[in-house]
Write a protein that holds these residues in place. Structure first.
Motif, PDB file in Angstrom:
ATOM      1  N   GLY A 106      40.210  41.419 -16.511  1.00 26.17           N
ATOM      2  CA  GLY A 106      40.564  40.635 -17.658  1.00 26.17           C
ATOM      3  C   GLY A 106      42.242  40.306 -17.752  1.00 26.17           C
ATOM      4  N   LYS A 107      42.841  39.989 -18.983  1.00 27.24           N
ATOM      5  CA  LYS A 107      43.972  39.243 -19.188  1.00 27.24           C
ATOM      6  C   LYS A 107      45.130  40.465 -19.326  1.00 27.24           C
ATOM      7  CE  LYS A 107      43.013  34.301 -20.486  1.00 27.24           C
ATOM      8  NZ  LYS A 107      43.003  33.829 -21.454  1.00 27.24           N
ATOM      9  N   TYR A 148      34.401  64.176 -22.192  1.00 22.46           N
ATOM     10  CA  TYR A 148      35.086  63.690 -23.299  1.00 22.46           C
ATOM     11  C   TYR A 148      36.545  62.792 -23.588  1.00 22.46           C
ATOM     12  CZ  TYR A 148      34.895  63.651 -28.508  1.00 22.46           C
ATOM     13  OH  TYR A 148      35.794  62.658 -29.894  1.00 22.46           O
ATOM     14  N   TYR A 149      37.906  63.752 -23.152  1.00 16.52           N
ATOM     15  CA  TYR A 149      38.838  63.039 -22.229  1.00 16.52           C
ATOM     16  C   TYR A 149      38.362  61.803 -22.075  1.00 16.52           C
ATOM     17  CZ  TYR A 149      43.354  61.924 -22.292  1.00 16.52           C
ATOM     18  OH  TYR A 149      44.565  61.531 -22.449  1.00 16.52           O
ATOM     19  N   PHE A 150      37.984  61.321 -20.940  1.00 12.05           N
ATOM     20  CA  PHE A 150      37.789  60.594 -20.165  1.00 12.05           C
ATOM     21  C   PHE A 150      36.752  59.178 -20.803  1.00 12.05           C
ATOM     22  CE2 PHE A 150      39.175  62.398 -15.578  1.00 12.05           C
ATOM     23  CZ  PHE A 150      40.437  62.432 -15.835  1.00 12.05           C
ATOM     24  N   SER A 151      35.960  59.626 -21.722  1.00 10.40           N
ATOM     25  CA  SER A 151      35.455  58.686 -22.105  1.00 10.40           C
ATOM     26  C   SER A 151      36.233  58.338 -23.074  1.00 10.40           C
ATOM     27  CB  SER A 151      33.716  59.607 -22.424  1.00 10.40           C
ATOM     28  OG  SER A 151      32.886  59.911 -21.646  1.00 10.40           O
ATOM     29  N   PHE A 152      36.930  58.963 -23.896  1.00  8.45           N
ATOM     30  CA  PHE A 152      37.517  58.140 -24.683  1.00  8.45           C
ATOM     31  C   PHE A 152      38.958  56.884 -24.387  1.00  8.45           C
ATOM     32  CE2 PHE A 152      41.836  58.369 -26.023  1.00  8.45           C
ATOM     33  CZ  PHE A 152      42.157  57.363 -27.464  1.00  8.45           C
ATOM     34  N   LEU A 153      39.545  57.910 -22.864  1.00  3.77           N
ATOM     35  CA  LEU A 153      40.364  56.180 -22.622  1.00  3.77           C
ATOM     36  C   LEU A 153      39.431  55.489 -21.983  1.00  3.77           C
ATOM     37  CD1 LEU A 153      42.180  59.361 -20.289  1.00  3.77           C
ATOM     38  CD2 LEU A 153      43.307  57.734 -22.043  1.00  3.77           C
ATOM     39  N   LYS A 154      38.506  55.635 -21.315  1.00  2.00           N
ATOM     40  CA  LYS A 154      37.892  54.194 -21.455  1.00  2.00           C
ATOM     41  C   LYS A 154      37.383  53.472 -21.861  1.00  2.00           C
ATOM     42  CE  LYS A 154      33.778  54.959 -18.476  1.00  2.00           C
ATOM     43  NZ  LYS A 154      32.751  56.037 -18.123  1.00  2.00           N
ATOM     44  N   GLU A 155      37.069  54.360 -23.322  1.00  2.00           N
ATOM     45  CA  GLU A 155      36.485  53.330 -24.289  1.00  2.00           C
ATOM     46  C   GLU A 155      37.804  52.399 -24.745  1.00  2.00           C
ATOM     47  OE1 GLU A 155      34.226  52.420 -26.127  1.00  2.00           O
ATOM     48  OE2 GLU A 155      32.971  53.092 -24.061  1.00  2.00           O
ATOM     49  N   GLN A 156      39.130  53.082 -24.589  1.00  3.39           N
ATOM     50  CA  GLN A 156      39.926  52.675 -24.752  1.00  3.39           C
ATOM     51  C   GLN A 156      40.321  51.103 -24.257  1.00  3.39           C
ATOM     52  OE1 GLN A 156      42.091  53.356 -27.831  1.00  3.39           O
ATOM     53  NE2 GLN A 156      40.546  54.174 -28.119  1.00  3.39           N
ATOM     54  N   LEU A 157      40.448  51.268 -22.572  1.00  4.26           N
ATOM     55  CA  LEU A 157      40.493  50.622 -21.669  1.00  4.26           C
ATOM     56  C   LEU A 157      39.357  49.280 -22.321  1.00  4.26           C
ATOM     57  CD1 LEU A 157      41.009  52.364 -18.081  1.00  4.26           C
ATOM     58  CD2 LEU A 157      42.630  50.928 -19.741  1.00  4.26           C
ATOM     59  N   LYS A 158      38.748  49.414 -22.131  1.00  2.92           N
ATOM     60  CA  LYS A 158      37.351  48.695 -23.056  1.00  2.92           C
ATOM     61  C   LYS A 158      38.346  47.429 -23.779  1.00  2.92           C
ATOM     62  CE  LYS A 158      34.005  51.099 -20.970  1.00  2.92           C
ATOM     63  NZ  LYS A 158      31.746  52.029 -21.846  1.00  2.92           N
ATOM     64  N   ASN A 159      38.414  47.988 -24.675  1.00  7.25           N
ATOM     65  CA  ASN A 159      39.135  47.714 -25.886  1.00  7.25           C
ATOM     66  C   ASN A 159      40.476  46.704 -25.826  1.00  7.25           C
ATOM     67  OD1 ASN A 159      36.274  48.195 -27.562  1.00  7.25           O
ATOM     68  ND2 ASN A 159      37.571  49.854 -28.107  1.00  7.25           N
ATOM     69  N   SER A 160      40.159  46.099 -25.239  1.00  2.00           N
ATOM     70  CA  SER A 160      41.693  45.648 -24.039  1.00  2.00           C
ATOM     71  C   SER A 160      42.704  44.325 -25.289  1.00  2.00           C
ATOM     72  CB  SER A 160      41.679  45.300 -22.592  1.00  2.00           C
ATOM     73  OG  SER A 160      40.895  44.081 -22.491  1.00  2.00           O
ATOM     74  N   THR A 161      41.000  43.383 -26.065  1.00  2.04           N
ATOM     75  CA  THR A 161      41.956  42.745 -26.421  1.00  2.04           C
ATOM     76  C   THR A 161      42.195  43.081 -28.114  1.00  2.04           C
ATOM     77  OG1 THR A 161      39.482  42.361 -27.229  1.00  2.04           O
ATOM     78  CG2 THR A 161      40.546  40.888 -25.460  1.00  2.04           C
ATOM     79  N   THR A 162      41.704  44.312 -28.199  1.00  2.00           N
ATOM     80  CA  THR A 162      42.359  44.804 -29.568  1.00  2.00           C
ATOM     81  C   THR A 162      42.785  45.685 -29.621  1.00  2.00           C
ATOM     82  OG1 THR A 162      39.771  46.051 -29.898  1.00  2.00           O
ATOM     83  CG2 THR A 162      40.113  43.641 -30.547  1.00  2.00           C
ATOM     84  N   ASN A 163      42.834  46.812 -28.459  1.00  2.00           N
ATOM     85  CA  ASN A 163      44.233  47.573 -28.733  1.00  2.00           C
ATOM     86  C   ASN A 163      45.318  47.498 -28.553  1.00  2.00           C
ATOM     87  OD1 ASN A 163      45.340  50.681 -28.175  1.00  2.00           O
ATOM     88  ND2 ASN A 163      43.883  51.207 -25.751  1.00  2.00           N
ATOM     89  N   GLU A 164      45.903  47.716 -29.459  1.00  2.00           N
ATOM     90  CA  GLU A 164      47.386  46.904 -29.092  1.00  2.00           C
ATOM     91  C   GLU A 164      48.217  48.735 -28.752  1.00  2.00           C
ATOM     92  OE1 GLU A 164      48.831  44.480 -33.308  1.00  2.00           O
ATOM     93  OE2 GLU A 164      47.496  46.854 -33.594  1.00  2.00           O
ATOM     94  N   TYR A 165      47.602  49.139 -28.180  1.00  2.00           N
ATOM     95  CA  TYR A 165      48.227  50.116 -27.035  1.00  2.00           C
ATOM     96  C   TYR A 165      47.734  51.317 -26.642  1.00  2.00           C
ATOM     97  CZ  TYR A 165      50.073  52.801 -32.570  1.00  2.00           C
ATOM     98  OH  TYR A 165      50.362  52.122 -33.450  1.00  2.00           O
ATOM     99  N   MET A 166      47.389  49.661 -25.359  1.00  2.00           N
ATOM    100  CA  MET A 166      47.114  50.045 -23.608  1.00  2.00           C
ATOM    101  C   MET A 166      47.971  50.791 -22.972  1.00  2.00           C
ATOM    102  SD  MET A 166      43.730  49.933 -23.389  1.00  2.00           S
ATOM    103  CE  MET A 166      44.286  48.430 -21.556  1.00  2.00           C
TER     104      MET A 166
END
Length: 457
Positions: A207-208, A154-172
């Motif tokens: 990505g950028k 579950y935790y790794f799935s969460f971290l992966k989703e955060q990584l995928k949202n690199s353009t909107t995740n201000e806490y990358m």
């Protein structure tokens, strides 16, 4: 330089200064007396020793873990939840051994310390989510108790989703920091790979990203390469290519250093000769030797970096000398990054190697056709079309193989491509496919004519 978790830490500084009015909560019976007494005692403690005394007084009965859970889950206002989580994070950061207090308390309840907090990751407030993620990483890494099973997935799935949202995740940077902590531990690396974590990292690197985030993500890759089983998967997962591209463009020493350290790990950990050879060739194709040459001229002060430069230069130079032109070609095709390297235009190469395209159930032919079908890069489409045409021209049964793999249709579709160069090379390939027909037909006519002659006699 603000450190890796800059946004979270800047906000946390503000959060700390807004203490909730715990007296009001207690008087209105929104929190219990035990929770009120503990949190105010801990806040009022002026030193680590005093805080340790508060914790020790509430350890035996599990009150500390109970209070933190109550304040996080029962206090409704996001502002106050932010404060409690920041207090919790500071508590663990100040003394790593404190994580075991929470693990022991959870064990007494026949649950894990993670299970009661993972749900917080679904909250809408981004600060709460990322501060909770940081706490979970600390709980998973600071003590002897490890996260496993569904909690870890579950935790790794969460971290992966955060990584995928690199353009909107201000806490990358916080997400990357949590990954850095987790992947330092070999117990977590395998699960991360199994859940396609490496591909997510590679996509994020392609990505950028700013150089600080770049460094953090590559640090995670470096951690993974300490595991030999994972290291040998790196050539097939696009890791080397992604790192090589960054290396050829980066001017930041810390980024260069961590990429070279990753490359050294890969070549040291992989024992299978063919995989090691493939890894080295991918590094060469990313112009790593040229980068190493430039670095050697700079003479860095760091002896570890100098050792890495020397080791890689020797290894990659040896691999280049050991390679045939087909090895180079094969690696280039498998990377999917076709360019007009000399072998493509070499008549000698095609004459000697066209039959090798049939190895491993026509692997090279299939890759070329897949590139024709999926790539949008005009250069790749031109080179792939050219190579299909040359294969057909030099291998007698090439036309049949290409048609069986739907390659003819793939080339034909490119006759209407927007790019004129793509149309041109597709047309040449089609002509070669047709010429092969004519040659076959000519041989058949000769054969038939000879047959008629014999009959007439």
């Amino acid at each position: 330089m603000i450190n890796a978790t800059s946004r979270l830490q800047l906000e946390a500084a503000e959060v700390r200064s807004n203490k909730p009015n715990w007296g009001s909560y207690f008087r209105s019976k929104m929190i219990q007396e035990d929770d009120y007494t503990l949190v105010t005692s801990y806040e009022n403690a002026k030193s680590k020793d005093e805080r340790d005394q508060v914790i020790a007084a509430n350890d035996a009965n599990g009150q500390l873990a109970k209070t933190m859970a109550n304040l996080i889950t029962q206090v409704a206002k996001d502002q106050n939840v932010r404060y409690v989580l920041t207090l919790f994070d500071d508590m663990l950061q100040e003394d790593k051994s404190r994580v075991e207090i929470f693990h022991k308390a959870a064990h007494r309840q026949k649950r894990t310390a993670f299970s009661q907090y993972l749900g917080i990751l679904q909250r809408q407030d981004n600060f709460i989510v990322n501060q909770m993620s940081s706490i979970i990483a600390k709980l998973a890494c600071f003590g002897v108790t490890r996260m496993e099973g569904q909690d870890l997935q579950y935790y790794f799935s969460f971290l992966k989703e955060q990584l995928k949202n690199s353009t909107t995740n201000e806490y990358m940077n916080t997400t990357a920091r949590c990954l850095q902590m987790m992947l330092r531990h070999d117990e977590y690396r395998h699960e991360f790979v199994v859940t396609d974590g490496v591909q997510t990292l590679v996509t994020a690197l392609n990505g950028k990203t700013n150089f600080q985030l770049q460094y953090q993500l590559i640090f995670s890759v470096w951690c993974l390469t300490f595991n030999a089983d994972i290291a040998k998967k790196t050539p097939s997962l696009g890791v080397i290519t992604a790192l090589g591209d960054i290396l050829s463009e980066s001017t930041k020493e810390k980024v260069i250093r961590i990429i070279l350290a990753s490359f050294v790990n890969i070549l040291n950990k992989v024992e299978e000769r063919e995989i090691k050879r493939e890894a080295a060739l991918q590094m060469v194709q990313c112009k790593t030797l040229k980068t190493l040459e430039l670095m050697d001229a700079k003479k860095y002060d760091d002896p570890d970096l100098e050792d890495d430069v020397k080791f890689l230069t020797e290894e990659l130079t040896l691999s280049v000398h050991d390679l045939s032109s087909y090895d180079e070609y094969y690696s280039e095709v498998r990377s999917g990054r076709l360019t007009w390297s000399p072998v493509h235009k070499s008549e000698k190469f095609w004459r000697e190697n066209a039959a090798k395209f049939n190895d491993k159930q026509y692997e090279v032919v299939k890759i070329l056709i897949k590139l024709l079908e999926s790539s949008s890069d005009p250069l790749i489409l031109c080179v792939a079309s050219h190579d299909i045409g040359e294969y057909v021209r030099h291998y007698p049964r090439g036309k049949t193989v290409v048609e069986q793999q739907q390659g003819k249709a793939a080339v034909m579709r490119l006759l209407t491509a927007e790019d004129p160069n793509v149309r041109y090379h597709a047309l040449l390939a089609v002509q070669k496919l047709m010429v092969h027909n004519w040659e076959y037909l000519g041989k058949q006519l000769d054969s038939d004519a000879q047959g008629d002659g014999v009959a007439a006699k």
